[in-house]
Design an enzyme around this catalytic site. Structure first.
Site, PDB file in Angstrom:
ATOM      1  N   GLY A  28      -8.526  -8.250   0.660  1.00 51.26           N
ATOM      2  CA  GLY A  28      -7.258  -8.613   1.289  1.00 51.26           C
ATOM      3  C   GLY A  28      -6.895 -10.073   1.125  1.00 51.26           C
ATOM      4  O   GLY A  28      -5.779 -10.400   0.736  1.00 51.26           O
ATOM      5  N   LYS A  73     -17.596 -15.445   5.485  1.00 46.89           N
ATOM      6  CA  LYS A  73     -18.995 -15.275   5.851  1.00 46.89           C
ATOM      7  C   LYS A  73     -19.821 -14.639   4.755  1.00 46.89           C
ATOM      8  O   LYS A  73     -19.332 -13.833   3.974  1.00 46.89           O
ATOM      9  CB  LYS A  73     -19.073 -14.382   7.083  1.00 46.89           C
ATOM     10  CG  LYS A  73     -18.506 -15.064   8.305  1.00 46.89           C
ATOM     11  CD  LYS A  73     -18.610 -14.169   9.496  1.00 46.89           C
ATOM     12  CE  LYS A  73     -18.044 -14.848  10.724  1.00 46.89           C
ATOM     13  NZ  LYS A  73     -17.917 -13.909  11.822  1.00 46.89           N
ATOM     14  N   GLY A  76     -13.217  -3.874   0.534  1.00 51.65           N
ATOM     15  CA  GLY A  76     -14.566  -3.339   0.738  1.00 51.65           C
ATOM     16  C   GLY A  76     -14.908  -2.286  -0.299  1.00 51.65           C
ATOM     17  O   GLY A  76     -16.008  -2.285  -0.871  1.00 51.65           O
ATOM     18  N   ARG A 108       0.827  -1.211   0.000  1.00 53.27           N
ATOM     19  CA  ARG A 108       0.000   0.000   0.000  1.00 53.27           C
ATOM     20  C   ARG A 108       0.862   1.263   0.000  1.00 53.27           C
ATOM     21  O   ARG A 108       0.466   2.275  -0.577  1.00 53.27           O
ATOM     22  CB  ARG A 108      -0.912   0.003   1.218  1.00 53.27           C
ATOM     23  CG  ARG A 108      -2.041  -0.970   1.034  1.00 53.27           C
ATOM     24  CD  ARG A 108      -2.919  -1.018   2.241  1.00 53.27           C
ATOM     25  NE  ARG A 108      -4.178  -1.666   1.918  1.00 53.27           N
ATOM     26  CZ  ARG A 108      -5.081  -2.011   2.803  1.00 53.27           C
ATOM     27  NH1 ARG A 108      -4.871  -1.765   4.077  1.00 53.27           N
ATOM     28  NH2 ARG A 108      -6.192  -2.591   2.432  1.00 53.27           N
TER      29      ARG A 108
HETATM   30  P1  AMP Z   1     -13.307 -12.835   4.367  1.00 50.65           P
HETATM   31  O1  AMP Z   1     -12.573 -11.957   5.342  1.00 50.65           O
HETATM   32  O2  AMP Z   1     -14.768 -12.953   4.624  1.00 50.65           O
HETATM   33  O3  AMP Z   1     -12.957 -12.543   2.924  1.00 50.65           O
HETATM   34  O4  AMP Z   1     -12.772 -14.309   4.654  1.00 50.65           O
HETATM   35  C1  AMP Z   1     -11.464 -14.723   4.387  1.00 50.65           C
HETATM   36  C2  AMP Z   1     -11.192 -15.969   5.183  1.00 50.65           C
HETATM   37  O5  AMP Z   1     -12.172 -16.942   4.892  1.00 50.65           O
HETATM   38  C3  AMP Z   1      -9.870 -16.628   4.912  1.00 50.65           C
HETATM   39  O6  AMP Z   1      -9.026 -16.427   6.002  1.00 50.65           O
HETATM   40  C4  AMP Z   1     -10.238 -18.111   4.752  1.00 50.65           C
HETATM   41  O7  AMP Z   1      -9.418 -18.945   5.543  1.00 50.65           O
HETATM   42  C5  AMP Z   1     -11.653 -18.182   5.252  1.00 50.65           C
HETATM   43  N1  AMP Z   1     -12.442 -19.265   4.652  1.00 50.65           N
HETATM   44  C6  AMP Z   1     -12.591 -19.529   3.350  1.00 50.65           C
HETATM   45  N2  AMP Z   1     -13.356 -20.620   3.179  1.00 50.65           N
HETATM   46  C7  AMP Z   1     -13.717 -21.047   4.403  1.00 50.65           C
HETATM   47  C8  AMP Z   1     -14.499 -22.161   4.887  1.00 50.65           C
HETATM   48  N3  AMP Z   1     -15.061 -23.029   4.044  1.00 50.65           N
HETATM   49  N4  AMP Z   1     -14.648 -22.289   6.215  1.00 50.65           N
HETATM   50  C9  AMP Z   1     -14.067 -21.407   7.059  1.00 50.65           C
HETATM   51  N5  AMP Z   1     -13.327 -20.364   6.668  1.00 50.65           N
HETATM   52  C10 AMP Z   1     -13.142 -20.180   5.353  1.00 50.65           C
END
Ligand code: AMP
Length: 400
Positions: A356, A200, A379, A38
Site C-alpha cells: 500500500g 517495521k 502482503g 481496487r
Molecule cells: P509499512 O506499513 O511497514 O510498509 O510502513 C509504511 C510506513 O512506514 C509509512 O507510513 C512511512 O511513513 C513509515 N516509515 C518509513 N520510514 C520510516 C522511518 N525511518 N521511521 C518511521 N517511520 C517510517
C-alpha cells in the site's frame, strides 16, 4: 503450484457467479470512496460476467469491523460508487448470508450485479468457518476469486467457499497479478534486486530470509533499517526500533555475510528532531545519529547508491517506502527510488511495486504508470515472492 482454472474457461451463461472482490478501499470521512483503484481493477471481471449473460454476486470485506455489523464499514456506499463506474444499476444486500442475501440473489435481474454487505460483519469469515463458507457458497453456481489482495489469507470467502462449489476460477485481476509475480520469480533476467522499506521489521524477518535465497541484491531502507544498524552496534538515537528484532536482525546479518547476496543498508540518513513536517532536519552518516534525533529517511549518499544498483538491475521488486515520505522533508529517498524504478522500466527492466505505502508513494510522485506492474496486494505479493502458496489461489480448481 498447479495451473488454475481461469474465468475464460468458465461457462458463465445464466450462471450465478459468486465473485470474491477486494473492495477494501480507502474512504473519506463522509463514507464516500477516496481511491477506487481496487474497484477499477475488478471491472474487467465483472463486465465479462455481465457480457456473457451471468449474474455477478460480489462479496468483499472493508476495514476491520471485528466480526460485528458497524455502519462505518458498510459497503453500501461502495455499491453506489460501483454503479457509477459500471454505468449500470448495482443492487445491495444488507447481509452477506441468510435471508437478505438469498432474497437479493433471487430478485437479481440479468444485466445487473449484486454486492453483498461486508463479510467481516461475521466473525466466522476470518475464522474460515465451514458453515459460514457454505452459507456463502449456496448463493452461487460457480466461484471466481479476483481478490488478489486477500489471497494470502485463508478466510471463508477466499478459501473455504471454494470447497463448496463445483468450480473455482481466477478472475482477470488475479490472473494479471499472478502473471507479473510469476515473471518476477521465473524470468531468467538478472540481476534481481529487492528493495524493502516501511516502518517495521517485525513480520518481515521471514520475508528477508526467503528473499536472500533468490535475489542478487537486497536494499534495505525505511524504519526497518535501524534494527540492522543497531545489530551492528551502531547508535541510532531515537530512531524506530523494536528490541525483540535485534536478535533476528543479527542472524540475518550473519547469513548475509556468508551468502553471495549483496545486502545494502543505509550509509547515511536524513534525521529530524521530531516526526513533523516542520521538524529540524539534518543529514548525517548512518553511524552519527545523535540522541534525541531520529532517522526518518535514507540520506543522499544511500539514495545514490540504491539508484546505481536499481539502474544496473533487470528485475526489481519493491515493497515499503525508504522514509516517512508523507512528510516533504523525508520524502527524498523514496522519490529517488521511485524515479529510478521508472527509469529502469523504460530501459526494459521488469519492475513490480507491491504494498500500500510504496504504491501510494508512486502515485504521489505521479509515477504509478511508469513501472511494469503495481500490485493491489502488499502482503499477498510479498508472500508470493517469498515462494509461499497463497491459500486463496491454492483452493481454486486446477486447470484441465
Ligand atoms: P509499512 O506499513 O511497514 O510498509 O510502513 C509504511 C510506513 O512506514 C509509512 O507510513 C512511512 O511513513 C513509515 N516509515 C518509513 N520510514 C520510516 C522511518 N525511518 N521511521 C518511521 N517511520 C517510517
Amino acid at each position: 503450484m498447479n495451473k488454475k482454472l481461469t474465468i475464460d474457461q468458465l461457462d458463465l451463461r445464466g450462471k450465478k457467479v459468486l465473485v470474491r472482490v477486494d473492495f477494501n478501499v480507502p474512504l473519506n470521512k463522509d463514507g464516500t470512496v477516496r481511491d477506487d483503484t481496487r474497484i477499477r481493477e475488478t471491472l474487467p471481471t465483472i463486465n465479462k460476467i455481465l457480457r456473457e449473460g451471468g449474474k455477478p454476486i460480489l462479496m468483499s470485506h472493508l476495514g476491520r469491523p471485528k466480526g460485528k455489523p458497524n455502519p462505518e464499514f458498510s459497503l453500501a456506499r461502495v455499491a453506489e460508487h460501483l454503479a457509477k463506474m459500471l454505468d449500470k444499476p448495482v443492487r445491495f444486500a444488507k447481509d452477506c448470508i441468510g435471508f437478505e442475501a438469498a432474497r437479493g440473489v433471487a430478485e437479481l435481474p440479468s444485466g445487473e450485479c449484486l454486492l453483498l454487505e461486508n463479510l467481516r460483519f461475521h466473525a466466522e469469515e476470518e475464522k474460515n468457518d465451514a458453515m459460514f463458507a457454505q452459507s456463502l457458497a449456496i448463493l452461487g453456481d460457480v466461484f471466481v476469486n479476483d481478490a488478489f489482495g486477500s489471497a494470502h489469507r485463508a478466510h471463508a470467502s477466499t478459501e473455504g467457499v471454494a470447497h463448496f462449489l463445483p468450480q473455482g476460477a481466477a478472475g482477470y485481476l488475479m490472473m494479471k497479478e499472478l502473471d507479473y509475480l510469476n515473471k518476477v520469480l521465473n524470468d531468467p533476467a538478472r540481476p534481481f534486486t529487492a528493495i524493502l522499506g516501511g516502518a517495521k521489521i517485525s513480520g518481515k524477518i521471514e520475508v528477508i530470509q526467503n528473499l536472500m535465497k533468490i535475489v542478487d541484491s537486497l536494499l534495505i531502507g525505511g524504519g526497518m533499517a535501524f534494527a540492522f544498524l543497531k545489530a551492528k552496534g551502531i547508535e541510532i538515537g531515537d530512531s524506530l526500533f523494536e528490541p525483540e528484532t535485534l536478535e533476528p536482525a543479527r542472524e540475518i546479518l550473519k547469513a548475509a555475510e556468508s551468502s553471495k547476496v549483496e545486502f545494502l543498508l543505509p550509509i547515511d540518513a536524513v534525521i529530524g528532531d521530531k516526526l513533523e513536517a516542520y521538524a529540524q532536519v539534518k543529514m548525517v552518516p548512518a553511524d552519527k545519529i545523535p540522541a534525541g534525533w531520529r532517522g526518518l529517511d535514507i540520506g543522499p549518499q544511500t539514495a545514490k547508491l540504491f539508484r546505481t544498483r536499481i539502474l544496473a538491475s533487470r528485475k526489481i521488486f519493491w515493497n515499503g517506502p525508504m522514509g516517512v515520505f508523507e512528510l516533504t522533508p523525508f520524502a527524498g529517498g523514496t522519490r529517488v527510488v521511485a524515479n529510478s524504478l521508472a527509469e529502469v522500466t523504460t530501459g526494459g527492466a521488469l519492475t513490480v511495486v507491491g504494498g500500500g505505502d510504496s504504491v501510494a508513494a508512486m502515485e504521489q510522485f505521479g509515477l504509478a504508470k511508469k513501472v511494469s506492474h503495481i500490485s493491489t496486494g502488499g502482503g499477498a505479493s510479498l508472500e508470493f515472492i517469498e515462494g509461499k502458496e497463497l491459500p486463496g489461489v491454492a483452493a481454486l480448481t486446477d486447470a484441465p
